[in-house]
Design a protein around this motif. Structure first.
Motif, PDB file in Angstrom:
ATOM      1  N   VAL A   1     -60.830   0.315  40.192  1.00 14.19           N
ATOM      2  CA  VAL A   1     -59.625   0.972  40.728  1.00 14.19           C
ATOM      3  C   VAL A   1     -58.745  -0.069  41.425  1.00 14.19           C
ATOM      4  O   VAL A   1     -59.232  -1.059  41.963  1.00 14.19           O
TER       5      VAL A   1
ATOM      6  N   GLU B   1     -54.077   2.674  43.473  1.00 10.02           N
ATOM      7  CA  GLU B   1     -54.772   3.937  43.227  1.00 10.02           C
ATOM      8  C   GLU B   1     -55.575   4.390  44.440  1.00 10.02           C
ATOM      9  O   GLU B   1     -55.778   5.582  44.643  1.00 10.02           O
TER      10      GLU B   1
ATOM     11  N   ALA C   1     -57.951   7.712  40.005  1.00  9.04           N
ATOM     12  CA  ALA C   1     -58.928   6.825  40.632  1.00  9.04           C
ATOM     13  C   ALA C   1     -60.237   7.562  40.893  1.00  9.04           C
ATOM     14  O   ALA C   1     -61.318   6.985  40.773  1.00  9.04           O
TER      15      ALA C   1
END
Ligand SMILES: [Zn+2]
Length: 181
Positions: free
Chosen positions: A32, A36, A103
């Motif tokens: 991620v 995010e 995410a």
């Protein structure tokens, strides 16, 4: 009076800075990005012409923030986006509610149970769609491997202080739970 900074082409520069920063991964969870996770709050041009990147740290004292600041600086320098400065903003405080739904899915696919408990803060009729992973927000996190709700906490702290260590009682796999905050 000093000369007025030249803002011509600024929107383009800021858009480029955003796209560069969107590719900066979280040092602890590389699947991620910092955008995010909600760490990256904004990119603006300050009065002296410096590109200002606004970030909000996750948990206070999370040592990842130093790495993140370095990664941001390197990414901007590689893209020729200088001069730049990183501004840390502590209020409003970061919350796991800022983690995007994409995410959350990536965290789960990575084997980390995403934080639960995003309920009251999302106003009814908001444009985002909340996918519920667990029947009750306060319940134990669902296993990211098999989806079972039968999980138990082994430790308050997982691989980092931001996470707790759980184990699935069905597939027996241990997993990290990204604690709501
Ligand atoms: Zn499981």
């Amino acid at each position: 009076m000093s000369s007025t900074p030249n803002f011509a082409g600024d929107a383009e520069t800021l858009a480029r800075a955003w796209s560069v920063l969107e590719s900066v991964p979280d040092p602890e969870i590389p699947v991620v990005s910092i955008r995010e996770l909600g760490i990256l709050r904004g990119v603006e041009r300050s009065e002296d012409g410096t590109l200002e990147v606004v970030i909000t740290p996750t948990y206070s004292g999370c040592p990842a923030m130093a790495h993140i600041a370095e990664d941001i600086a390197h990414a901007l320098e590689r893209a020729g986006l200088t001069p730049h400065r990183i501004k840390t903003v502590l209020a409003p405080a970061w919350t796991t509610d800022w983690i995007t739904d994409e995410a959350r899915e990536k965290l789960r696919a990575y084997g980390i149970a995403p934080p639960g408990g995003r309920c009251a803060s999302t106003p009814a009729g908001a444009s985002e769609q909340t996918i519920r992973f667990v029947p009750r927000a306060a319940a134990a996190p669902a296993c990211p491997h098999c989806g079972s709700a039968h999980t138990e906490r082994l430790s308050q702290f997982g691989s980092t202080a931001c996470k707790a260590l759980y184990r699935c009682l069905d597939c027996r796999e241990p997993f990290d739970y990204f604690k709501p905050y």
